[in-house]
Design a protein around this motif. Structure first.
Motif, short mmCIF file in Angstrom:
data_model
loop_
_atom_site.label_atom_id
_atom_site.label_comp_id
_atom_site.label_asym_id
_atom_site.label_seq_id
_atom_site.Cartn_x
_atom_site.Cartn_y
_atom_site.Cartn_z
N ALA A 265 -28.37 31.08 7.44
CA ALA A 265 -29.54 31.75 6.90
C ALA A 265 -30.44 30.80 6.12
O ALA A 265 -31.62 31.07 5.91
CB ALA A 265 -29.12 32.92 6.00
N GLY A 266 -29.89 29.66 5.66
CA GLY A 266 -30.70 28.70 4.92
C GLY A 266 -30.79 29.03 3.43
O GLY A 266 -30.02 29.83 2.90
N PHE A 331 -43.06 22.82 -4.69
CA PHE A 331 -42.12 23.18 -3.64
C PHE A 331 -42.17 22.16 -2.50
O PHE A 331 -43.18 21.47 -2.31
CB PHE A 331 -42.46 24.56 -3.05
CG PHE A 331 -42.07 25.71 -3.90
CD1 PHE A 331 -42.86 26.10 -4.99
CD2 PHE A 331 -40.93 26.45 -3.63
CE1 PHE A 331 -42.51 27.18 -5.77
CE2 PHE A 331 -40.58 27.54 -4.41
CZ PHE A 331 -41.37 27.90 -5.48
N SER A 332 -41.10 22.10 -1.73
CA SER A 332 -41.04 21.32 -0.49
C SER A 332 -40.31 22.15 0.56
O SER A 332 -39.46 22.98 0.24
CB SER A 332 -40.30 19.99 -0.70
OG SER A 332 -41.04 19.11 -1.51
N PRO A 333 -40.62 21.91 1.84
CA PRO A 333 -39.83 22.57 2.89
C PRO A 333 -38.46 21.90 3.02
O PRO A 333 -38.31 20.71 2.76
CB PRO A 333 -40.68 22.35 4.16
CG PRO A 333 -41.48 21.13 3.87
CD PRO A 333 -41.73 21.12 2.38
N SER A 334 -37.50 22.66 3.42
CA SER A 334 -36.14 22.13 3.55
C SER A 334 -35.93 21.47 4.90
O SER A 334 -36.65 21.72 5.87
CB SER A 334 -35.12 23.26 3.37
OG SER A 334 -35.26 24.22 4.40
N LYS A 335 -34.90 20.61 4.96
CA LYS A 335 -34.46 20.06 6.23
C LYS A 335 -33.61 21.10 6.94
O LYS A 335 -32.47 21.37 6.54
CB LYS A 335 -33.64 18.78 6.00
CG LYS A 335 -34.44 17.59 5.52
CD LYS A 335 -33.53 16.38 5.38
CE LYS A 335 -34.30 15.16 4.91
NZ LYS A 335 -33.41 13.96 4.75
N ILE A 337 -31.58 24.04 7.84
CA ILE A 337 -31.00 25.13 7.04
C ILE A 337 -30.32 24.60 5.77
O ILE A 337 -29.60 25.34 5.11
CB ILE A 337 -29.99 25.93 7.87
CG1 ILE A 337 -28.84 25.05 8.33
CG2 ILE A 337 -30.67 26.62 9.03
CD1 ILE A 337 -27.69 25.82 8.96
N THR A 338 -30.55 23.33 5.43
CA THR A 338 -29.92 22.75 4.26
C THR A 338 -30.80 22.93 3.02
O THR A 338 -31.94 23.41 3.11
CB THR A 338 -29.65 21.25 4.46
OG1 THR A 338 -30.90 20.53 4.40
CG2 THR A 338 -28.99 21.00 5.80
N SER A 339 -30.27 22.53 1.88
CA SER A 339 -31.05 22.56 0.64
C SER A 339 -31.76 21.23 0.39
O SER A 339 -32.46 21.08 -0.61
CB SER A 339 -30.14 22.88 -0.55
OG SER A 339 -29.13 21.90 -0.70
N GLU A 340 -31.59 20.27 1.30
CA GLU A 340 -32.29 19.00 1.18
C GLU A 340 -33.75 19.18 1.61
O GLU A 340 -34.05 20.00 2.49
CB GLU A 340 -31.64 17.93 2.07
CG GLU A 340 -30.22 17.58 1.67
CD GLU A 340 -29.65 16.49 2.55
OE1 GLU A 340 -30.44 15.67 3.07
OE2 GLU A 340 -28.42 16.48 2.73
N VAL A 341 -34.66 18.41 1.00
CA VAL A 341 -36.07 18.56 1.30
C VAL A 341 -36.49 17.57 2.37
O VAL A 341 -35.89 16.49 2.53
CB VAL A 341 -36.93 18.35 0.04
CG1 VAL A 341 -36.57 19.40 -1.00
CG2 VAL A 341 -36.76 16.96 -0.54
N GLN A 342 -37.52 17.92 3.11
CA GLN A 342 -38.08 17.02 4.11
C GLN A 342 -38.78 15.86 3.43
O GLN A 342 -39.32 15.98 2.32
CB GLN A 342 -39.07 17.78 5.01
CG GLN A 342 -38.46 18.87 5.84
CD GLN A 342 -39.50 19.55 6.72
OE1 GLN A 342 -40.59 19.03 6.93
NE2 GLN A 342 -39.16 20.73 7.24
N ASN A 343 -38.79 14.73 4.11
CA ASN A 343 -39.52 13.57 3.59
C ASN A 343 -41.01 13.85 3.61
O ASN A 343 -41.53 14.48 4.53
CB ASN A 343 -39.21 12.33 4.43
CG ASN A 343 -37.77 11.91 4.32
OD1 ASN A 343 -37.13 12.10 3.26
ND2 ASN A 343 -37.22 11.34 5.38
N ALA A 344 -41.69 13.35 2.57
CA ALA A 344 -43.13 13.57 2.47
C ALA A 344 -43.86 12.85 3.60
O ALA A 344 -43.44 11.80 4.06
CB ALA A 344 -43.63 13.09 1.12
#
Length: 344
Positions: A265-266, A331-335, A337-344
């Motif tokens: 579910a993410g 805020f940032s979008p996640s990678k 379904i993980t809690s890690e954020v996408q690289n800018a």
């Protein structure tokens, strides 16, 4: 309904004026005072940590015009020019996950262990500094005589914060009105559950603690804390990013799984609230915060937040009064379904 508190979410914060700032980042090893211009950065002063140490927290002491900075294995007192005044060495020290906050049995083998600063709070009314680290099950020290910092800190034999390097802990001082005749400031603490050692059952997810000894503000028939169900807490790990008080409520802004049973579910960001008049946490509630771009991109992971007051222009734009409290967030979008954020 949140009264007289307005929550506005921004993904990008633009700073349009000259700003004098202190840069403190978890991955940084130097504290730097800079004046930022459109052309370049001018370094005014710099302090370098050694080895793999890094800074985690900073508080400003207006009474003494100095800074206290929490870092790996030390609490450093700086003057306004980033010149070191004093240093409290907090680690490394002998420790083991099998040791209680009160000490280690003789039959337990210990090793030299780093102490990662998890909480650094200046109690201005009590003129003390509360510092909690990952050693000794997440125990704390209270520096009660700041004019003689760091002499004779009071060690608190309680597990209060996360006892590893990366799990989150967040704390702030806010009001409580648990009885009609008593109003006092207390410490609100949110802590991620860890599996490090045998004593983590003693650390609640969120708790209200007294400022002088860090015992629970209420712990008799009523208990000023809340726990995640033991069936889920090993894998339902809550990240406590920010906390604040507004009107009659204490808040935490958190990142957690959307579903405690379904891994796919993410993650999402939520804001939790407790009434400051509630000594038993019966009023605890959560609401999801959603940040969507015009294209429908879900910026679901809270990076940071700050409670501030609206200025004239912001008040006019959103139809609120000047000095109303505003929660500004990034805020940032996640990678996936993980809690890690996408690289800018």
């Amino acid at each position: 309904q949140i009264t007289s508190t307005y929550i506005y979410i921004t993904a990008i914060l633009q700073l349009l004026a000259l700003i004098l700032l202190i840069r403190i980042e978890p991955s940084a090893t130097a504290a730097t005072t800079t004046t930022t211009t459109s052309a370049n950065n001018i370094i005014l002063s710099q302090y370098q940590l050694q080895n793999d140490s890094y800074f985690t927290h900073l508080v400003y002491d207006r009474k003494r015009s100095c800074l206290y900075v929490g870092a790996t294995n030390r609490i450093i007192q700086f003057n306004k020019n980033l010149t070191v005044i004093n240093t409290s060495i907090t680690g490394p020290k002998p420790d083991s996950p099998s040791c209680h906050a009160g000490g280690c049995p003789e039959d337990v083998e210990t090793i030299e262990t780093n102490n990662y600063n998890k909480i650094l709070i200046l109690n201005t009314y009590g003129d003390s500094l509360i510092a909690c680290g990952s050693l000794h099950q997440g125990a704390c020290e209270i520096y009660e005589t700041l004019n003689n910092f760091p002499k004779a800190p009071k060690y608190i034999e309680l597990p209060v914060v996360a006892n590893d390097e990366n799990s989150s802990s967040y704390a702030y001082i806010g009001p409580s009105r648990y009885t009609a005749w008593q109003r006092e400031d207390i410490l609100y603490v949110g802590t991620t559950f860890t599996n490090v050692g045998d004593y983590r059952d003693n650390v609640p997810a969120i708790a209200s603690r007294k400022l002088d000894d860090l015992n629970y503000a209420e712990f008799s028939i009523q208990q000023s804390n809340i726990n995640i169900d033991v069936k889920y807490r090993d894998h339902f790990l809550v990240n406590y990013v920010y906390g604040f008080n507004s009107t009659d409520y204490a808040y935490f802004v958190i990142v957690q799984k959307k579903n405690h049973l379904v891994e796919e579910a993410g993650y999402h960001t939520r804001i939790a609230r407790i009434c400051v008049t509630d000594p038993n946490y019966d009023s605890y509630t959560e609401v999801t915060l959603t940040c969507l771009s015009k294209g429908g991109q879900d910026y679901n992971i809270l990076r940071d937040a700050k409670l501030t007051e609206a200025g004239v222009r912001l008040g006019q734009k959103f139809g609120i009064r000047r000095d109303d409290q505003v929660l500004v967030t990034t805020f940032s979008p996640s990678k996936e379904i993980t809690s890690e954020v996408q690289n800018a």
